[in-house]
Design an enzyme around this catalytic site. Sequence first.
Site, PDB file in Angstrom:
ATOM      1  N   GLU A  93      -2.693 -15.791 -57.102  1.00 50.61           N
ATOM      2  CA  GLU A  93      -3.089 -15.318 -58.411  1.00 50.61           C
ATOM      3  C   GLU A  93      -2.132 -15.708 -59.506  1.00 50.61           C
ATOM      4  O   GLU A  93      -2.398 -15.966 -60.758  1.00 50.61           O
ATOM      5  CB  GLU A  93      -3.383 -13.857 -58.639  1.00 50.61           C
ATOM      6  CG  GLU A  93      -4.432 -13.564 -59.967  1.00 50.61           C
ATOM      7  CD  GLU A  93      -5.109 -12.242 -60.019  1.00 50.61           C
ATOM      8  OE1 GLU A  93      -6.228 -12.026 -59.930  1.00 50.61           O
ATOM      9  OE2 GLU A  93      -4.297 -11.135 -60.315  1.00 50.61           O
TER      10      GLU A  93
ATOM     11  N   GLY B  74      -1.093  -6.812 -63.553  1.00 53.20           N
ATOM     12  CA  GLY B  74      -1.736  -5.675 -62.443  1.00 53.20           C
ATOM     13  C   GLY B  74      -1.238  -6.063 -61.233  1.00 53.20           C
ATOM     14  O   GLY B  74      -1.069  -5.043 -60.258  1.00 53.20           O
ATOM     15  N   ARG B  75      -0.961  -7.407 -60.555  1.00 56.57           N
ATOM     16  CA  ARG B  75      -0.603  -7.357 -59.061  1.00 56.57           C
ATOM     17  C   ARG B  75       1.145  -7.162 -58.939  1.00 56.57           C
ATOM     18  O   ARG B  75       1.555  -7.174 -57.925  1.00 56.57           O
ATOM     19  CB  ARG B  75      -0.490  -8.819 -58.881  1.00 56.57           C
ATOM     20  CG  ARG B  75      -0.023 -10.111 -59.731  1.00 56.57           C
ATOM     21  CD  ARG B  75      -0.806 -11.405 -59.464  1.00 56.57           C
ATOM     22  NE  ARG B  75      -0.578 -12.507 -60.240  1.00 56.57           N
ATOM     23  CZ  ARG B  75      -0.848 -12.598 -61.704  1.00 56.57           C
ATOM     24  NH1 ARG B  75      -1.987 -11.622 -61.811  1.00 56.57           N
ATOM     25  NH2 ARG B  75      -0.582 -13.504 -62.508  1.00 56.57           N
TER      26      ARG B  75
ATOM     27  N   LYS C 193     -16.578 -13.942 -63.782  1.00 56.43           N
ATOM     28  CA  LYS C 193     -16.760 -12.523 -64.240  1.00 56.43           C
ATOM     29  C   LYS C 193     -17.943 -12.608 -65.218  1.00 56.43           C
ATOM     30  O   LYS C 193     -18.749 -11.976 -65.462  1.00 56.43           O
ATOM     31  CB  LYS C 193     -15.603 -11.920 -64.786  1.00 56.43           C
ATOM     32  CG  LYS C 193     -14.554 -11.438 -63.867  1.00 56.43           C
ATOM     33  CD  LYS C 193     -13.435 -10.668 -64.874  1.00 56.43           C
ATOM     34  CE  LYS C 193     -12.181 -10.340 -63.868  1.00 56.43           C
ATOM     35  NZ  LYS C 193     -11.128  -9.608 -64.662  1.00 56.43           N
TER      36      LYS C 193
ATOM     37  N   LYS D 108      -6.031  -1.066 -65.289  1.00 58.07           N
ATOM     38  CA  LYS D 108      -5.196  -1.451 -66.285  1.00 58.07           C
ATOM     39  C   LYS D 108      -5.861  -1.628 -67.654  1.00 58.07           C
ATOM     40  O   LYS D 108      -5.781  -0.917 -68.552  1.00 58.07           O
ATOM     41  CB  LYS D 108      -4.632  -2.745 -65.965  1.00 58.07           C
ATOM     42  CG  LYS D 108      -3.612  -3.146 -67.114  1.00 58.07           C
ATOM     43  CD  LYS D 108      -2.642  -4.416 -66.852  1.00 58.07           C
ATOM     44  CE  LYS D 108      -2.070  -5.101 -67.928  1.00 58.07           C
ATOM     45  NZ  LYS D 108      -1.279  -6.487 -67.592  1.00 58.07           N
TER      46      LYS D 108
ATOM     47  N   GLU E 145     -16.274  -3.675 -61.247  1.00 56.71           N
ATOM     48  CA  GLU E 145     -16.204  -2.793 -59.899  1.00 56.71           C
ATOM     49  C   GLU E 145     -15.654  -1.500 -60.236  1.00 56.71           C
ATOM     50  O   GLU E 145     -16.270  -0.550 -59.804  1.00 56.71           O
ATOM     51  CB  GLU E 145     -15.299  -3.472 -59.068  1.00 56.71           C
ATOM     52  CG  GLU E 145     -15.853  -5.163 -58.686  1.00 56.71           C
ATOM     53  CD  GLU E 145     -15.403  -5.893 -59.730  1.00 56.71           C
ATOM     54  OE1 GLU E 145     -14.991  -5.722 -60.755  1.00 56.71           O
ATOM     55  OE2 GLU E 145     -15.394  -7.239 -58.985  1.00 56.71           O
TER      56      GLU E 145
ATOM     57  N   HIS F 256      -3.882 -13.484 -30.546  1.00 59.48           N
ATOM     58  CA  HIS F 256      -5.138 -13.272 -29.586  1.00 59.48           C
ATOM     59  C   HIS F 256      -6.294 -13.923 -30.649  1.00 59.48           C
ATOM     60  O   HIS F 256      -7.485 -13.810 -30.231  1.00 59.48           O
ATOM     61  CB  HIS F 256      -5.269 -11.920 -29.103  1.00 59.48           C
ATOM     62  CG  HIS F 256      -4.359 -11.579 -28.252  1.00 59.48           C
ATOM     63  ND1 HIS F 256      -4.190 -11.999 -26.972  1.00 59.48           N
ATOM     64  CD2 HIS F 256      -3.133 -10.942 -28.411  1.00 59.48           C
ATOM     65  CE1 HIS F 256      -3.103 -11.424 -26.350  1.00 59.48           C
ATOM     66  NE2 HIS F 256      -2.436 -10.737 -27.483  1.00 59.48           N
TER      67      HIS F 256
HETATM   68  O1  F6P Z   1      -9.824 -10.066 -62.243  1.00 65.95           O
HETATM   69  C1  F6P Z   1      -8.543 -10.176 -61.862  1.00 65.95           C
HETATM   70  C2  F6P Z   1      -7.695  -8.775 -62.414  1.00 65.95           C
HETATM   71  O2  F6P Z   1      -7.497  -8.878 -63.523  1.00 65.95           O
HETATM   72  C3  F6P Z   1      -6.369  -8.662 -61.451  1.00 65.95           C
HETATM   73  O3  F6P Z   1      -5.208  -9.407 -62.216  1.00 65.95           O
HETATM   74  C4  F6P Z   1      -6.063  -7.271 -61.816  1.00 65.95           C
HETATM   75  O4  F6P Z   1      -5.209  -6.784 -60.725  1.00 65.95           O
HETATM   76  C5  F6P Z   1      -7.585  -6.736 -61.540  1.00 65.95           C
HETATM   77  O5  F6P Z   1      -8.339  -7.854 -61.871  1.00 65.95           O
HETATM   78  C6  F6P Z   1      -7.747  -5.434 -61.755  1.00 65.95           C
HETATM   79  O6  F6P Z   1      -7.681  -5.211 -63.180  1.00 65.95           O
HETATM   80  P1  F6P Z   1      -7.755  -3.815 -63.881  1.00 65.95           P
HETATM   81  O7  F6P Z   1      -6.741  -3.010 -63.332  1.00 65.95           O
HETATM   82  O8  F6P Z   1      -7.703  -3.993 -65.272  1.00 65.95           O
HETATM   83  O9  F6P Z   1      -8.940  -3.007 -63.404  1.00 65.95           O
END
Ligand code: F6P
Length: 535
Positions: A341, A255-256, A501, A197, A203, A372
Amino acid sequence: MSLWSELAKHQRAGEGRHILDLFEDAGRAADFTATAGEMRLDYSKTNIDARARELLVALAEESGVAAARDAMFSGAKINETEGRAVLHVAQRAGDAAVIEVDGTDVMPELREVRARAYAFAEDVRAGRIVGQGGAITDVINIGIGGSDLGPAMATLALAPWHDGPRLHYVSNVDGAHIADTLKGLNPETTLVIVASKTFTTIETMTNARTARDWMAGLVADPGAQFAAVSTARDKTAEFGIAPERVFGFADWVGGRYSVWGPIGLGLMLAVGAARFEEFLAGARAMDQHFCAAEFAQNLPVLLALVGIWHNQICGHATRAVLPYDQRLARLPAYLQQLEMESNGKRVAMDGRDLERQSGPVVWGEPGTNGQHAFYQLIHQGTRVVPCEFLLAAKGHEPDLAHQHQLLAANCLAQSEALLRGRSLEEARAIMAAKGLDGAELDRQARHRVFPGNRPSTTLIYPQLTPFTLGQILALYEHRVFVEGVILGINSFDQWGVELGKELATALGPVIAGADASEKDPSTRALVAYLRAHQD
Ligand code: F6P
């Protein structure tokens, strides 16, 4: 007396009662079951009786759930800490929908991007968009959190409909994730989707650069084999992705909550636009149910109230989600983000400390595997874990219908065992039949007692189809929303992820050798260990 106090009082009064006793009311199983289309939620195996339900429904009404729901659907800026509307529902709204934010209808642009994403997916699937080495055989979606969990979970869930390229999801910044994924892939026939987003997530951007480097040595124009899903067009351009390969969405899609739009591109590629439309139709059907059904028959509201009852009223801190559906293996992880979240907050919308516990710890695994592994604790541990079972009446493997019967029998057996338990008398009879007597019989029998009286719900549906999956996910989204409204939480921000972060950004150079003296003694010692062992 407030409804919260009345609920607490009512819960205490019923504490000694066994859930089984509630079934003396012959109509309970039907009365404590609600339906949405062909989907059914059975919450009769909980300690919620008619009075508790009445109070809970009153709580939802008093908390303004209906007004908050209508505000969300109408595009009001209910995400007050970020000054944003909350319109994931727009992504699955019907063709005629008009939804305005700041006086502008957002639907035309949303439909235009969706049409482009569908066209792109179908072009890749049909071999009209190809890689340097010919038709695309593999797609890597690089994203994390909401840009990974939704599409990854849904892609697995809809495996029976896969008729496109193979999908791979890479999320972790641990180089092992992308290294293991790239191993065996042909860069000349691989497409990379960078899903973020913000297009700043460390990452995702790190993995995206690694994928680009991997491709660069072997493919003349790597940019032609990249696409992006993001709200940040300037950043996607900077990364070198052509504008026609960028699928945007607005900041009012959290995002979620974003799997329904271009973040679902991986799923579109795997199953095609027509199946994706069915997925949206399922969610839309749940949206309509959420908006129309009275609270006592409303699946998202009821599921939320069951959650509030177990967590905030009874004090059960965790909730297990147990899909008896191997293809929903990633649902618990997806729901962890969705619930934790969204509702893992200690401050209410108005900035004051929350008066009650925040949302629960959500965890789980598919049945029968969990049986199990950790069900021991669920049945005989000292803490009560409310369980949420999910089960399809029918599988997708006609030749293996007998296995589905076994699966279903296990699911029902678990909720029955949790409800019924096994008394000391029953356990003693079993031990006596094995020839034990005296003190040894007593000792052994006590280990075989199941307290029972442990709550569970069962969500049951005809089959896991794109439509059903859409229903299930929208059900959980609205459930989390209703819980948030009742608790006074803003379910749509996530400030709690920021500090880690920031510190990680600062710690990178420290681990590499910069001054660590500002750090606490524990962190300094860990940094020293890393430095000593990284040569
Ligand atoms: O760090 C949490 C977060 O902002 C989530 O809410 C989101 O889904 C995820 O990181 C990834 O964010 P992005 O889509 O901006 O890379």
